[in-house]
Design a protein around this motif. Structure first.
Motif, mmCIF file in Angstrom:
data_model
loop_
_atom_site.group_PDB
_atom_site.id
_atom_site.type_symbol
_atom_site.label_atom_id
_atom_site.label_comp_id
_atom_site.label_asym_id
_atom_site.label_seq_id
_atom_site.Cartn_x
_atom_site.Cartn_y
_atom_site.Cartn_z
ATOM 1 N N ALA A 1 -21.730 -18.466 16.743
ATOM 2 C CA ALA A 1 -22.610 -17.751 15.674
ATOM 3 C C ALA A 1 -21.686 -17.491 14.467
ATOM 4 N N THR A 2 -22.105 -17.345 13.288
ATOM 5 C CA THR A 2 -21.411 -16.918 12.113
ATOM 6 C C THR A 2 -21.566 -15.505 12.045
ATOM 7 N N GLY A 3 -20.827 -14.672 11.293
ATOM 8 C CA GLY A 3 -20.832 -13.182 11.203
ATOM 9 C C GLY A 3 -19.761 -12.759 10.346
ATOM 10 N N THR A 4 -19.469 -11.573 10.508
ATOM 11 C CA THR A 4 -18.268 -10.988 9.964
ATOM 12 C C THR A 4 -17.612 -9.631 10.749
ATOM 13 N N THR A 5 -16.332 -9.735 10.695
ATOM 14 C CA THR A 5 -15.556 -8.656 11.547
ATOM 15 C C THR A 5 -15.137 -7.646 10.504
ATOM 16 N N HIS A 6 -15.609 -7.669 9.061
ATOM 17 C CA HIS A 6 -15.029 -6.845 7.982
ATOM 18 C C HIS A 6 -16.118 -5.863 7.690
ATOM 19 N N PRO A 7 -15.738 -4.603 7.338
ATOM 20 C CA PRO A 7 -16.661 -3.970 6.534
ATOM 21 C C PRO A 7 -17.296 -4.263 5.217
ATOM 22 N N ALA A 8 -18.343 -3.950 4.844
ATOM 23 C CA ALA A 8 -19.066 -4.416 3.551
ATOM 24 C C ALA A 8 -18.201 -3.770 2.359
ATOM 25 N N SER A 9 -18.358 -4.418 1.235
ATOM 26 C CA SER A 9 -17.565 -4.143 0.049
ATOM 27 C C SER A 9 -17.989 -2.754 -0.318
ATOM 28 N N GLN B 1 -18.936 -5.762 14.334
ATOM 29 C CA GLN B 1 -18.819 -7.090 14.551
ATOM 30 C C GLN B 1 -20.286 -7.396 14.219
ATOM 31 N N VAL B 2 -20.688 -8.055 13.193
ATOM 32 C CA VAL B 2 -21.934 -8.443 12.893
ATOM 33 C C VAL B 2 -22.390 -9.850 12.831
ATOM 34 N N VAL B 3 -23.453 -10.300 13.278
ATOM 35 C CA VAL B 3 -23.947 -11.586 13.419
ATOM 36 C C VAL B 3 -24.841 -11.887 12.294
ATOM 37 N N ASN B 4 -24.773 -12.998 11.397
ATOM 38 C CA ASN B 4 -25.809 -13.215 10.455
ATOM 39 C C ASN B 4 -26.739 -14.088 10.654
ATOM 40 N N ASP B 5 -26.850 -14.987 11.969
ATOM 41 C CA ASP B 5 -27.824 -15.872 12.092
ATOM 42 C C ASP B 5 -28.609 -15.320 13.256
ATOM 43 N N THR B 6 -29.773 -14.611 12.833
ATOM 44 C CA THR B 6 -30.819 -13.992 14.002
ATOM 45 C C THR B 6 -31.089 -14.916 15.279
#
Length: 195
Positions: A58-66, A164-169
């Motif tokens: 799955a896609t997502g982020t390992t970074h904090p938001a801007s 660590q956040v997934v963007n594909d629900t």
């Protein structure tokens, strides 16, 4: 976006790290942090395994938001945003539970993690300064509380202050079904830099 990898490439890489102990028999995750590190974009990937068997990506982020990198971190910690240390195994850090009491997630109640505090105020999440280990609420969750959402969002917005956040629900829901089936077991995570 992170390039494609074979299972062998990923498994060989995680086994080569100094913090490697053994491949867990149960479910575990690999995160790959994009070299591009585009501000406020979901440009990383997560790989779910059971032992050495690949289950899904799955896609997502390992970074904090801007917004967090630019100073929003001060509401969490005055020293900087939490940047999870990469090219490292974080052993048995998560268990299946609730993120903010609202969403099925993997929550950091298993073991401490190692982070850096990025407090320079720019838009890059950087592993700078002193390493700190502890319990910082670095969870694994989705970017919405609506588990029926089918939109794959591209902007992190307020969804990560270090998690660590997934963007594909839809993929996230499938992942959580796997973790629910082994509820009570600790989950290990290996975070890699794109290689």
């Amino acid at each position: 976006m992170v390039r494609k990898y074979t299972d062998k490439e990923l498994l060989d890489r995680v086994k080569s790290l100094p913090t490697f102990q053994s491949i867990p028999d149960s479910l575990w995750l690999i995160g790959v942090r994009s070299k591009a590190d585009r501000p406020d974009e979901f440009d990383d990937k997560f790989y779910l395994y059971r032992g050495e068997e690949f289950i899904m990506m799955a896609t997502g982020t390992t970074h904090p938001a801007s917004s967090i990198l630019r100073g929003g971190y001060k509401s969490y910690n005055p020293l900087g945003a939490a940047i999870l240390k990469s090219d490292m195994w974080h052993h048995k850090i998560w268990r299946y539970g609730k993120h903010k009491k609202r969403m099925n997630a993997l929550v950091q109640i298993g073991a401490p993690v190692t982070i850096f505090r990025d407090g320079d105020g720019d838009l890059k999440s950087e592993e700078l300064g002193k390493e700190v280990s502890g319990y910082f609420g670095i969870n694994f969750h989705a970017n919405t509380y609506d588990m029926e959402n089918t939109t794959i969002k591209q902007k992190i917005a307020g969804w990560s202050a270090g998690c660590q956040v997934v963007n594909d629900t839809q993929k996230y829901v499938l992942m959580m079904r796997h973790f629910a089936s082994q509820s009570g077991k600790s989950v290990s995570y290996c975070l890699l830099n794109e290689f």
